[in-house]
Design a protein around this motif. Structure first.
Motif, PDB file in Angstrom:
ATOM      1  N   LEU A 181      38.021  39.284  54.853  1.00 23.01           N
ATOM      2  CA  LEU A 181      38.735  38.197  54.176  1.00 23.01           C
ATOM      3  C   LEU A 181      40.165  38.629  53.826  1.00 23.01           C
ATOM      4  N   ILE A 182      40.271  39.786  53.224  1.00 21.20           N
ATOM      5  CA  ILE A 182      41.590  40.245  52.753  1.00 21.20           C
ATOM      6  C   ILE A 182      42.521  40.530  53.934  1.00 21.20           C
ATOM      7  N   ASP A 183      41.990  41.211  54.946  1.00 20.70           N
ATOM      8  CA  ASP A 183      42.824  41.569  56.102  1.00 20.70           C
ATOM      9  C   ASP A 183      43.272  40.333  56.877  1.00 20.70           C
ATOM     10  N   THR A 184      42.423  39.332  56.949  1.00 20.01           N
ATOM     11  CA  THR A 184      42.727  38.164  57.768  1.00 20.01           C
ATOM     12  C   THR A 184      43.550  37.130  57.015  1.00 20.01           C
ATOM     13  N   TYR A 185      43.210  36.924  55.744  1.00 18.87           N
ATOM     14  CA  TYR A 185      43.823  35.798  55.011  1.00 18.87           C
ATOM     15  C   TYR A 185      44.574  36.233  53.760  1.00 18.87           C
ATOM     16  N   GLY A 186      44.579  37.514  53.454  1.00 15.98           N
ATOM     17  CA  GLY A 186      45.294  37.992  52.273  1.00 15.98           C
ATOM     18  C   GLY A 186      44.390  38.159  51.057  1.00 15.98           C
ATOM     19  N   ASP A 187      44.956  38.711  50.008  1.00 16.53           N
ATOM     20  CA  ASP A 187      44.200  39.060  48.798  1.00 16.53           C
ATOM     21  C   ASP A 187      43.803  37.799  48.013  1.00 16.53           C
ATOM     22  N   VAL A 188      42.814  37.969  47.155  1.00 17.57           N
ATOM     23  CA  VAL A 188      42.480  36.940  46.167  1.00 17.57           C
ATOM     24  C   VAL A 188      42.757  37.577  44.808  1.00 17.57           C
ATOM     25  N   PRO A 189      43.811  37.114  44.116  1.00 20.83           N
ATOM     26  CA  PRO A 189      44.229  37.838  42.906  1.00 20.83           C
ATOM     27  C   PRO A 189      43.178  37.865  41.797  1.00 20.83           C
ATOM     28  N   HIS A 190      42.451  36.769  41.622  1.00 21.50           N
ATOM     29  CA  HIS A 190      41.453  36.738  40.543  1.00 21.50           C
ATOM     30  C   HIS A 190      40.057  36.680  41.148  1.00 21.50           C
ATOM     31  N   PHE A 191      39.513  37.838  41.379  1.00 23.58           N
ATOM     32  CA  PHE A 191      38.194  37.900  42.024  1.00 23.58           C
ATOM     33  C   PHE A 191      37.222  38.480  40.992  1.00 23.58           C
ATOM     34  N   SER A 192      36.272  37.672  40.543  1.00 19.93           N
ATOM     35  CA  SER A 192      35.424  38.071  39.428  1.00 19.93           C
ATOM     36  C   SER A 192      33.964  38.135  39.850  1.00 19.93           C
ATOM     37  N   VAL A 193      33.262  39.061  39.250  1.00 22.99           N
ATOM     38  CA  VAL A 193      31.824  39.188  39.492  1.00 22.99           C
ATOM     39  C   VAL A 193      31.108  38.898  38.174  1.00 22.99           C
ATOM     40  N   GLY A 194      30.173  37.993  38.201  1.00 22.50           N
ATOM     41  CA  GLY A 194      29.408  37.680  36.994  1.00 22.50           C
ATOM     42  C   GLY A 194      28.162  36.912  37.393  1.00 22.50           C
ATOM     43  N   ASN A 195      27.043  37.204  36.736  1.00 23.28           N
ATOM     44  CA  ASN A 195      25.802  36.557  37.186  1.00 23.28           C
ATOM     45  C   ASN A 195      25.661  35.155  36.597  1.00 23.28           C
ATOM     46  N   ARG A 196      26.633  34.319  36.989  1.00 25.24           N
ATOM     47  CA  ARG A 196      26.623  32.889  36.676  1.00 25.24           C
ATOM     48  C   ARG A 196      26.640  32.629  35.179  1.00 25.24           C
ATOM     49  N   GLN A 197      27.646  33.178  34.520  1.00 29.93           N
ATOM     50  CA  GLN A 197      27.767  33.007  33.079  1.00 29.93           C
ATOM     51  C   GLN A 197      28.737  31.865  32.796  1.00 29.93           C
ATOM     52  N   GLN A 198      28.193  30.749  32.342  1.00 29.30           N
ATOM     53  CA  GLN A 198      29.034  29.566  32.169  1.00 29.30           C
ATOM     54  C   GLN A 198      30.156  29.796  31.161  1.00 29.30           C
ATOM     55  N   TYR A 199      29.881  30.589  30.119  1.00 28.69           N
ATOM     56  CA  TYR A 199      30.890  30.744  29.062  1.00 28.69           C
ATOM     57  C   TYR A 199      32.163  31.411  29.582  1.00 28.69           C
ATOM     58  N   GLN A 200      32.047  32.173  30.668  1.00 26.79           N
ATOM     59  CA  GLN A 200      33.234  32.799  31.251  1.00 26.79           C
ATOM     60  C   GLN A 200      33.977  31.857  32.195  1.00 26.79           C
ATOM     61  N   PHE A 201      33.286  30.823  32.623  1.00 25.76           N
ATOM     62  CA  PHE A 201      33.832  29.982  33.683  1.00 25.76           C
ATOM     63  C   PHE A 201      35.048  29.188  33.202  1.00 25.76           C
ATOM     64  N   TYR A 202      35.060  28.850  31.906  1.00 31.21           N
ATOM     65  CA  TYR A 202      36.192  28.096  31.369  1.00 31.21           C
ATOM     66  C   TYR A 202      37.495  28.876  31.577  1.00 31.21           C
ATOM     67  N   ALA A 203      37.505  30.127  31.115  1.00 30.99           N
ATOM     68  CA  ALA A 203      38.725  30.927  31.251  1.00 30.99           C
ATOM     69  C   ALA A 203      39.034  31.225  32.721  1.00 30.99           C
ATOM     70  N   LEU A 204      37.996  31.410  33.500  1.00 26.89           N
ATOM     71  CA  LEU A 204      38.217  31.673  34.932  1.00 26.89           C
ATOM     72  C   LEU A 204      38.963  30.508  35.577  1.00 26.89           C
TER      73      LEU A 204
END
Lengths: 506, 456
Positions: free
Chosen positions: A395-418
């Motif tokens: 993905l990165i090599d072909t289309y470039g970086d994704v600046p905000h790439f987050s890992v979380g096991n589907r935590q809705q409370y974080q999704f607002y800020a994301l």
């Protein structure tokens, strides 16, 4: 670490792959830390000790309901046409039968197969069984499964409760396998034993590899490709027919014979390495069926590389090239049109791990800006450990970086800020729980219930059309956003960092 | 492995522990009874999948009801891991409750435990008591999945809130104020609309109503007034009786038990008159309400005769109901007494405690002045479907009231099906109601639209 089929208990994702469920940064930094390299951070081995592939993980005090391995066992073993899955559990685990039944029924309808209900039986353990053990009930349910359905195989999934009380599920399975003359397969999938639900995929596939796949096939089917998928519409058959290949869809909606013949196939592919990693690697390791090692078939570059690798492995290079050329020409005018109409749009992807890598490729192929993604876990490597499957780097090599790439096991409370960080016009989702929050912020979601919707060249056009359709939905969501209140406190909504409460753990 | 209708000879049906195609989840699914109270949020202390599984299956794939303000993916969970199994989960729960206080905006939190906590023996009460001075109060109920289903879980939750949050009261009672204990929220997909209609009818009778759950509840402020109520009304065959008895002991409140959730004018008038008599209210306003409602209700029934008495292509004469006890009894009563349909098979599927079963059976034996029928109790859909297949419905198919599980069997019988209880997957339900005066008309529309639209 090779796949170990000697024991009935699958090794968890975190043990095998170093899987994490909490991380925040850029995609390139995550790829660098994973990078099919070793050790914490930059690979110097600092911080996380010497254990292989360990990425420092974020862990916070607040967590919302996640998903468990047992559900993924239902998702796999519960959807085989002529098998029964016994849920050795209190009745609450049996609740999953409801949602999986709709996926099973609607999946069968989409594939033009006779519609029927799923075959799952819960042993319905109660307080008394917690004291005296649940083995007698398990034995009764195996007999019920046999007498009611005469299945070709019986799977037994464990639960948190049976894991704790220590019922001898393996012993019951062995005894009935001898008595009934069909595979009776224990699947160890206690929710508390893995931090990520995808271990449940592996648990089911582990049992299938051990007890269903034909050990010494007498024939080889050189034109058969195993496609590890879920309930998606039949996209792979017409696509691979261009290469003169037939498709063997597994595990969902397959028969026991479909699963048994996997060892006879010419190759194995999947729509998502999160799902297919274990089974595909196991088929190669144990039965010599090559796993296609390429980027997944999303976006033009990924699909090209994927088809070429299938062509190479199955000796159909010319057909692959001809198909690729024809498809490029076919989609070009419509793709140009979609790119024009989607110009300036911003998307966000919140799905399972490898799937997200693929979907971002598709969105960027359409010229859509993707500055953020939430993946529900991250596997630093897949089971093959082959760098050609490093989908994040592709993905990165072909289309470039994704600046905000987050890992979380589907935590809705974080999704607002994301979402506040990137303010997308729409999101792509698959799992439940996040889109309702996005709705309340005025952001529509495309739920990718048909996981094949984005696959291949046509998938690019499909997603482009879906984005145009969903942008029209914004009227609904904006109206709702003006009339709703979120259940989160003002203090939390003001936090710019979705991981503000978390700390790095080793 | 579809059911073979020609499968002969028929093996005897033996009830075992097995439950195939579930018709209720476990106690912790009563987290929905918590989130059904406005601005009250459950905190689950359980494995990583429990909260999601109960939500997805009870509130999502069951009529697509949604999570409400604080349900669904909002629900905090300890997501217990091996660490909590081996070392206990009290510390993790303490950490979660503390963090929840800062993040979620609620009036009350209710901690519900799952199998793991109840098996390893976490002292949840002690942890919760540490938060007695917290900004948002916290209560708890031990709802480990092996302890029972969501019906018993619902009663545990109600009692927990009453005992730990509402608390002692020895002040005066408010004449005409009633607490209503009826449908199980979310399990019955029509609970929201039904509770709204019940509240409307009881207010029409002259009462002030604590409906306690759903959009028309006043949330914790309403719950705080529970002890002031003149009496409790249990409007179901058995669910809520345990709570009502508890309230009788705790606050000296009498309760009125009306097993039949009212559908249609007859049942509504019967309920209103019983309630008015029990509460000692002036019957005049109630009678005026009944008269006004009946004028509208029966004008629609008059219009309905154009269809019901003149439809050429035949309508079902018999019916089967395979559902939880509240809807089973309510529908059977209505279909027999209002529409004149013939009961052919009634199976109650929510596993009522044994002590209540004789009284429930008696209700069916006197379902109408001139009609008596039997009711059975089963929870395993395999057995339920076999009973459906083995029932003689006569010369034409019955109409079936059941769940998504019956769709294929119904198809085999060429019988129309109306999904009315968990799981109702092929329906989208928001405010639709089947009870009272208005809901009965909606039910007629649903039943006969289902039949007519399948004609050609």
């Amino acid at each position: 670490m090779p796949i170990n089929l000697k024991t009935p208990v699958v090794e968890s994702r975190e043990q095998r792959l170093g899987t994490i469920v909490g991380w925040d940064g850029s995609a390139s930094e995550l790829a660098r830390q994973s990078a099919y390299a070793r050790g914490c951070g930059s690979g110097e081995g600092k911080g996380c000790g010497q254990k292989a592939r360990r990425i420092c993980e974020l862990e916070g005090p607040f967590t919302q309901g996640s998903v468990c391995s047992e559900m993924m066992v239902e998702n796999q073993a519960g959807h085989i046409l002529d098998a029964v899955l016994i849920q050795h559990a209190p009745i609450g685990c049996g609740a999953g039968q409801v949602s999986y039944n709709l996926r099973f029924r609607n999946g069968l309808a989409a594939r033009h197969k006779p519609v029927q209900n799923i075959h799952q039986i819960c042993t319905n353990l109660t307080e008394r069984d917690m004291v005296f053990g649940g083995v007698a009930k398990l034995e009764q349910s195996v007999r019920d499964a046999w007498e009611r359905h005469h299945p070709k195989a019986i799977f037994i999934g464990t639960s948190c409760a049976t894991g704790i009380i220590g019922d001898d599920v393996d012993g019951v399975a062995s005894a009935f396998e001898a008595e009934l003359g069909i595979p009776v397969i224990p699947l160890h999938c206690e929710g508390f034993k893995s931090k990520h639900w995808s271990t449940g995929f592996d648990a089911a596939q582990h049992g299938i590899l051990r007890q269903i796949v034909r050990k010494n096939p007498t024939r080889k089917q050189d034109d058969l490709v195993n496609v590890i998928n879920l309930w998606g519409s039949d996209v792979f058959s017409p696509m691979l027919a261009n290469l003169g290949l037939r498709v063997n869809y597994v595990v969902d909606l397959a028969s026991i014979e479909d699963l048994a013949q996997m060892s006879e196939a010419a190759a194995t592919v999947g729509f998502c390495y999160t799902l297919s990693s274990y089974l595909a690697a196991g088929l190669e390791q144990e039965f010599g069926v090559p796993e296609i090692k390429a980027p997944m078939p999303y976006g033009i570059a990924g699909t090209d590389a994927w088809l070429r690798e299938i062509g190479r492995v199955t000796h159909r290079e010319d057909k692959a090239e001809a198909f690729i050329a024809a498809e490029h020409a076919r989609i070009a005018p419509r793709l140009a049109d979609l790119r024009r109409r989607l110009e300036g749009r911003k998307g966000y992807v919140a799905t399972g791990s490898a799937y997200s890598h693929g979907l971002i490729c598709v969105l960027r192929e359409l010229g859509i800006e993707v500055n953020g993604s939430l993946v529900f876990h991250h596997d630093p490597v897949y089971d093959s450990q082959d760098p050609r499957q490093d989908t994040l780097t592709h993905l990165i090599d072909t289309y470039g970086d994704v600046p905000h790439f987050s890992v979380g096991n589907r935590q809705q409370y974080q999704f607002y800020a994301l979402l506040q960080r990137v303010k997308p016009d729409f999101i792509l989702i698959r799992h439940n729980g996040l889109a309702p929050l996005a709705s309340r912020l005025g952001i529509p979601a495309i739920p990718l219930g048909d996981e094949h919707h984005a696959v291949g060249y046509q998938g690019i056009l499909n997603i482009g059309e879906s984005v145009l359709n969903i942008l029209a939905h914004r009227k609904f969501h904006l109206d709702l956003a003006a009339h709703t209140k979120l259940p989160y406190k003002k203090w939390w909504l003001e936090q710019k960092d979705p991981f503000a409460l978390a700390k790095r753990v080793e | 492995m579809t059911i073979d209708l020609n499968d002969k000879p028929l093996p005897p049906l033996v009830k075992t522990n097995s439950i195939e195609q579930v018709r209720y989840p476990c106690s912790i699914a009563a987290m929905h009874s918590v989130s059904a109270i406005p601005r009250v949020i459950p905190i689950t202390h359980c494995g990583p999948g429990c909260a999601d599984k109960q939500f997805v299956n009870l509130a999502m794939y069951n009529a697509w009801q949604g999570g409400g303000y604080g349900g669904g993916a909002v629900v905090p969970s300890t997501n217990a891991s091996e660490r909590e199994v081996v070392f206990g989960g009290a510390d993790r729960l303490r950490e979660l409750i503390g963090a929840t206080q800062n993040i979620l905006d609620a009036d009350l939190f209710v901690v519900l435990t799952g199998c793991i906590s109840d098996l390893v023996g976490d002292d949840v009460g002690s942890v919760v008591r540490e938060f007695r001075d917290a900004e948002t109060p916290v209560t708890f109920a031990e709802t480990g999945g092996f302890k029972g289903n969501n019906f018993t879980g619902h009663e545990l939750v109600a009692r927990a809130i009453i005992d730990q949050y509402v608390g002692p009261y020895d002040g005066p009672k408010q004449a005409g104020l009633v607490n209503v204990w009826s449908l199980l929220p979310y399990h019955n997909p029509f609970w929201r609309g039904d509770l709204a209609e019940i509240k409307r009818i009881l207010e029409g009778a002259g009462l002030t109503v604590n409906i306690l759950f759903g959009q028309h509840s006043g949330g914790v402020a309403e719950w705080k007034t529970i002890p002031q109520a003149q009496f409790n009304l249990v409007l179901s065959p058995w669910l809520g009786l345990d709570v009502a008895r508890h309230l009788e002991r705790t606050y000296g409140q009498p309760f009125l038990h009306v097993p039949v959730l009212p559908i249609g004018a007859k049942a509504c008038a019967d309920l209103i008159r019983r309630v008015v008599a029990f509460a000692g209210l002036d019957p005049a306003p109630a009678e005026a309400f009944i008269a006004a409602e009946e004028r509208i209700y029966y004008s629609y029934l008059e219009d309905f005769t154009t269809f019901y008495a003149e439809y050429w292509w035949g309508l079902p004469a018999k019916f089967a109901v395979l559902s939880d006890s509240t809807y089973n009894l309510a529908l059977t009563k209505f279909l027999v007494n209002q529409l004149g349909l013939i009961p052919a098979l009634q199976i109650i599927t929510d596993n009522p405690p044994e002590e209540f079963r004789p009284a429930i059976e008696a209700e069916y034996r006197t379902i109408a002045e001139d009609v008596s029928t039997e009711v059975e109790f089963e929870e395993d859909s395999y057995i339920i479907h076999q009973k459906l297949l083995r029932t003689d419905f006569g010369h034409k198919p019955p109409i079936i009231f059941g769940t998504t599980w019956e769709r294929d069997v119904a198809k085999g019988l060429k019988a129309p099906i109306v999904e009315v209880t968990f799981p109702t997957t092929y329906e989208v339900v928001l405010s639709r109601s089947h009870v009272g005066y208005r809901g009965a008309l909606t039910l007629l529309e649903k039943i006969y639209t289902t039949i007519v639209s399948a004609s050609a």
